[in-house]
Design a protein around this motif. Sequence first.
Motif, PDB file in Angstrom:
ATOM      1  N   THR A  13      21.129   1.341 -56.847  1.00  0.00           N
ATOM      2  CA  THR A  13      20.605   2.365 -57.246  1.00  0.00           C
ATOM      3  C   THR A  13      18.914   2.031 -57.391  1.00  0.00           C
ATOM      4  O   THR A  13      18.129   3.160 -57.096  1.00  0.00           O
ATOM      5  CB  THR A  13      21.044   2.596 -58.690  1.00  0.00           C
ATOM      6  OG1 THR A  13      21.050   1.370 -59.477  1.00  0.00           O
ATOM      7  CG2 THR A  13      22.360   3.425 -58.416  1.00  0.00           C
ATOM      8  N   THR A  14      18.622   0.906 -57.696  1.00  0.00           N
ATOM      9  CA  THR A  14      17.011   0.767 -57.496  1.00  0.00           C
ATOM     10  C   THR A  14      16.425   0.950 -56.421  1.00  0.00           C
ATOM     11  O   THR A  14      15.450   1.442 -56.175  1.00  0.00           O
ATOM     12  CB  THR A  14      16.787  -0.664 -58.309  1.00  0.00           C
ATOM     13  OG1 THR A  14      16.957  -0.651 -59.638  1.00  0.00           O
ATOM     14  CG2 THR A  14      15.362  -1.203 -58.067  1.00  0.00           C
ATOM     15  N   ILE A  15      17.172   0.283 -55.483  1.00  0.00           N
ATOM     16  CA  ILE A  15      16.474   0.312 -53.798  1.00  0.00           C
ATOM     17  C   ILE A  15      16.359   1.822 -53.548  1.00  0.00           C
ATOM     18  O   ILE A  15      15.420   2.260 -52.818  1.00  0.00           O
ATOM     19  CB  ILE A  15      17.187  -0.606 -52.789  1.00  0.00           C
ATOM     20  CG1 ILE A  15      17.098  -2.038 -53.447  1.00  0.00           C
ATOM     21  CG2 ILE A  15      16.705  -0.341 -51.446  1.00  0.00           C
ATOM     22  CD1 ILE A  15      17.861  -3.023 -52.576  1.00  0.00           C
ATOM     23  N   VAL A  16      17.587   2.638 -53.485  1.00  0.00           N
ATOM     24  CA  VAL A  16      17.445   3.968 -53.221  1.00  0.00           C
ATOM     25  C   VAL A  16      16.453   4.984 -54.034  1.00  0.00           C
ATOM     26  O   VAL A  16      15.764   5.798 -53.561  1.00  0.00           O
ATOM     27  CB  VAL A  16      18.780   4.781 -53.113  1.00  0.00           C
ATOM     28  CG1 VAL A  16      19.694   3.941 -52.049  1.00  0.00           C
ATOM     29  CG2 VAL A  16      19.293   4.660 -54.589  1.00  0.00           C
TER      30      VAL A  16
ATOM     31  N   VAL B  86      19.585  11.048 -47.003  1.00  0.00           N
ATOM     32  CA  VAL B  86      20.893  10.567 -47.103  1.00  0.00           C
ATOM     33  C   VAL B  86      21.456   9.505 -47.913  1.00  0.00           C
ATOM     34  O   VAL B  86      22.457   9.394 -48.697  1.00  0.00           O
ATOM     35  CB  VAL B  86      21.614  10.139 -45.700  1.00  0.00           C
ATOM     36  CG1 VAL B  86      23.062   9.858 -45.524  1.00  0.00           C
ATOM     37  CG2 VAL B  86      21.424  11.551 -44.716  1.00  0.00           C
ATOM     38  N   ALA B  87      20.674   8.480 -47.906  1.00  0.00           N
ATOM     39  CA  ALA B  87      20.676   7.264 -48.757  1.00  0.00           C
ATOM     40  C   ALA B  87      20.409   7.612 -50.352  1.00  0.00           C
ATOM     41  O   ALA B  87      21.042   7.033 -51.144  1.00  0.00           O
ATOM     42  CB  ALA B  87      19.945   6.198 -48.265  1.00  0.00           C
ATOM     43  N   ARG B  88      19.334   8.575 -50.615  1.00  0.00           N
ATOM     44  CA  ARG B  88      18.851   8.790 -51.896  1.00  0.00           C
ATOM     45  C   ARG B  88      19.521  10.006 -52.687  1.00  0.00           C
ATOM     46  O   ARG B  88      19.934   9.797 -53.650  1.00  0.00           O
ATOM     47  CB  ARG B  88      17.363   8.888 -51.687  1.00  0.00           C
ATOM     48  CG  ARG B  88      16.736   9.459 -53.200  1.00  0.00           C
ATOM     49  CD  ARG B  88      15.210   9.606 -52.846  1.00  0.00           C
ATOM     50  NE  ARG B  88      14.744  10.216 -53.754  1.00  0.00           N
ATOM     51  CZ  ARG B  88      14.009   9.576 -54.899  1.00  0.00           C
ATOM     52  NH1 ARG B  88      13.991   8.315 -54.731  1.00  0.00           N
ATOM     53  NH2 ARG B  88      13.425  10.300 -55.939  1.00  0.00           N
ATOM     54  N   ASP B  89      19.722  11.086 -52.015  1.00  0.00           N
ATOM     55  CA  ASP B  89      20.074  12.273 -52.755  1.00  0.00           C
ATOM     56  C   ASP B  89      21.395  11.928 -53.404  1.00  0.00           C
ATOM     57  O   ASP B  89      22.307  11.821 -52.694  1.00  0.00           O
ATOM     58  CB  ASP B  89      20.256  13.610 -51.633  1.00  0.00           C
ATOM     59  CG  ASP B  89      18.625  13.931 -51.395  1.00  0.00           C
ATOM     60  OD1 ASP B  89      17.722  13.389 -51.814  1.00  0.00           O
ATOM     61  OD2 ASP B  89      18.572  14.883 -50.455  1.00  0.00           O
ATOM     62  N   GLY B  90      21.640  12.741 -54.514  1.00  0.00           N
ATOM     63  CA  GLY B  90      22.849  12.684 -55.313  1.00  0.00           C
ATOM     64  C   GLY B  90      22.778  11.423 -56.004  1.00  0.00           C
ATOM     65  O   GLY B  90      24.077  11.157 -56.735  1.00  0.00           O
ATOM     66  N   PHE B  91      22.168  10.445 -56.329  1.00  0.00           N
ATOM     67  CA  PHE B  91      22.155   9.417 -57.043  1.00  0.00           C
ATOM     68  C   PHE B  91      21.541   8.873 -57.906  1.00  0.00           C
ATOM     69  O   PHE B  91      21.240   7.794 -58.604  1.00  0.00           O
ATOM     70  CB  PHE B  91      22.180   8.019 -55.921  1.00  0.00           C
ATOM     71  CG  PHE B  91      23.101   8.034 -54.859  1.00  0.00           C
ATOM     72  CD1 PHE B  91      24.587   7.890 -55.039  1.00  0.00           C
ATOM     73  CD2 PHE B  91      23.119   8.478 -53.626  1.00  0.00           C
ATOM     74  CE1 PHE B  91      25.750   8.197 -54.252  1.00  0.00           C
ATOM     75  CE2 PHE B  91      23.935   8.457 -52.570  1.00  0.00           C
ATOM     76  CZ  PHE B  91      25.197   8.201 -52.908  1.00  0.00           C
ATOM     77  N   GLY B  92      20.739  10.043 -58.496  1.00  0.00           N
ATOM     78  CA  GLY B  92      19.631   9.957 -59.472  1.00  0.00           C
ATOM     79  C   GLY B  92      20.416   9.655 -60.947  1.00  0.00           C
ATOM     80  O   GLY B  92      21.608  10.007 -61.005  1.00  0.00           O
ATOM     81  N   PRO B  93      19.781   9.422 -62.045  1.00  0.00           N
ATOM     82  CA  PRO B  93      18.261   9.441 -61.888  1.00  0.00           C
ATOM     83  C   PRO B  93      17.763   8.168 -61.558  1.00  0.00           C
ATOM     84  O   PRO B  93      18.478   7.089 -61.267  1.00  0.00           O
ATOM     85  CB  PRO B  93      18.062   9.388 -63.655  1.00  0.00           C
ATOM     86  CG  PRO B  93      19.345   8.730 -64.101  1.00  0.00           C
ATOM     87  CD  PRO B  93      20.393   9.293 -63.470  1.00  0.00           C
ATOM     88  N   TYR B  94      16.459   8.190 -60.938  1.00  0.00           N
ATOM     89  CA  TYR B  94      15.907   7.184 -60.131  1.00  0.00           C
ATOM     90  C   TYR B  94      15.253   6.138 -61.032  1.00  0.00           C
ATOM     91  O   TYR B  94      14.658   6.515 -62.034  1.00  0.00           O
ATOM     92  CB  TYR B  94      15.150   7.714 -58.916  1.00  0.00           C
ATOM     93  CG  TYR B  94      15.906   8.611 -57.950  1.00  0.00           C
ATOM     94  CD1 TYR B  94      17.279   8.154 -57.163  1.00  0.00           C
ATOM     95  CD2 TYR B  94      15.738   9.968 -58.052  1.00  0.00           C
ATOM     96  CE1 TYR B  94      17.754   8.836 -56.572  1.00  0.00           C
ATOM     97  CE2 TYR B  94      16.513  10.689 -57.259  1.00  0.00           C
ATOM     98  CZ  TYR B  94      17.607  10.133 -56.469  1.00  0.00           C
ATOM     99  OH  TYR B  94      18.475  11.142 -55.798  1.00  0.00           O
ATOM    100  N   THR B  95      15.173   4.814 -60.454  1.00  0.00           N
ATOM    101  CA  THR B  95      14.368   3.924 -61.197  1.00  0.00           C
ATOM    102  C   THR B  95      12.743   4.102 -60.921  1.00  0.00           C
ATOM    103  O   THR B  95      12.384   4.087 -59.640  1.00  0.00           O
ATOM    104  CB  THR B  95      14.720   2.426 -60.535  1.00  0.00           C
ATOM    105  OG1 THR B  95      16.018   2.207 -60.754  1.00  0.00           O
ATOM    106  CG2 THR B  95      13.941   1.327 -61.454  1.00  0.00           C
ATOM    107  N   PRO B  96      12.059   3.864 -61.641  1.00  0.00           N
ATOM    108  CA  PRO B  96      10.622   4.206 -61.665  1.00  0.00           C
ATOM    109  C   PRO B  96       9.870   3.011 -61.323  1.00  0.00           C
ATOM    110  O   PRO B  96      10.558   1.860 -61.247  1.00  0.00           O
ATOM    111  CB  PRO B  96      10.090   4.710 -63.045  1.00  0.00           C
ATOM    112  CG  PRO B  96      10.996   4.220 -64.121  1.00  0.00           C
ATOM    113  CD  PRO B  96      12.299   4.130 -63.312  1.00  0.00           C
ATOM    114  N   GLY B  97       8.669   3.334 -61.010  1.00  0.00           N
ATOM    115  CA  GLY B  97       7.953   1.886 -60.912  1.00  0.00           C
ATOM    116  C   GLY B  97       7.633   1.596 -59.395  1.00  0.00           C
ATOM    117  O   GLY B  97       7.077   0.418 -59.067  1.00  0.00           O
TER     118      GLY B  97
END
Length: 409
Positions: free
Chosen positions: A150-153, A160-171
């Motif tokens: 989750t942090t890496i995406v 494809v790798a990212r969408d639908g897996f939020g909330p995302y890690t900031p920073g």
Amino acid sequence: MIQATTRTSELLELSEARTAHNYHPLPVVIEHAEGAWVTDVDGNRFIDCLSGYSALNFGHGHPDIIAAARDQLDRLTLTSRAFVHDQFAAFCAELGDLTGKEMVLPMNTGAEAVETAVKVARKWGYDVKGVPAGQANIIVAENNFHGRTTTIVSFSTDSVARDGFGPYTPGFTIVPYGSADAIRDAIDANTVAVLIEPIQGEAGVLVPPDGFLSDVRRICSENNVLFIADEIQSGLGRTGDTFACDHEGVVPDMYLLGKALGGGVVPVSAVCADTNVLGVLQPGTHGSTFGGNPLACAVARSVVALLNTGEFQARAKQLGAHLHERLGKLVGQGVVAVRGRGLWAGVDIDPALGTGRDICEALMRRGVLAKDTHGSTIRLAPPIVITQEDLDHAIDMLAEVVHERRAKS
């Protein structure tokens, strides 16, 4: 031409029914492998031109690696890090010597190595650089591939790798790959690291402009920022040197290693850095039950021993030059562009001839296994132990595929 039989079809159907569909493999079912060749359940043989995304740099079943694994299997496989085993110190020392770093933190997968590096960089930023708590930022590159946690995406630009897996890690701050100016402009007082792949593999084997890695090294040093090189795919002989950073004589603050470090036998990864970086970790701040286990250390030690001879780096450089010379002759003949270094190439096929998946399926039917990525691009990364004759055959099959498709278009 190779055809799937009833047994292949049955196993593929069962796999499709009983596994999560997070991969879209080629319709081949492998049961045996040796060197650069694999054999399916029906006895068909294929040249492996993917090498497990560079996890099989030394081929399938390299005798030295298998011998190390078998010997260790008879003695001890796991202690956890609650105890020390007899392979651990030697593994850390030998890998530290290979990388020129004082300390090694062993993990299992490449994604774990990246997650570890993120934690270490932030901890270093707070404890050493003096960044205010919770304010550390890390600069990364567009089209990166560092894993799928989750942090890496959260800092991936692949939808494809990212969408639908939020909330995302900031920073994280994302900049164009290959632009030293963009990195320089993105650095602020709270930047703790620049994390990049010296060559972007998943993006299509993208090689940055000459001097880019040297510029990144200089910019990081001038701004008291850690340079983290993700050499999980590019390192350990693949590009013709031990590390892709070696092509510019650059030494990062942290090497992230994996894939080939496990010799195609067990998952092994590691973060390698000096004491002033990895020394920020204290007992309890990070760990892994299987990280640095006896079997992994024994196998990885055999890999380091192979690399210490220099034989595989030289072989990848020699065969890589031949690979790129031959692939270059296909440009304009159904191939749009070729990129890469050493025994690693990204080949852009004319989209009018089909997708990358189409081309890989056609190669499979001719006994060559490769992998597509992003549209009409395919990746070639055969084991370093491949013979030139077998390498030429694989390239011949690619030429045959594109020439036939051009004739039909």
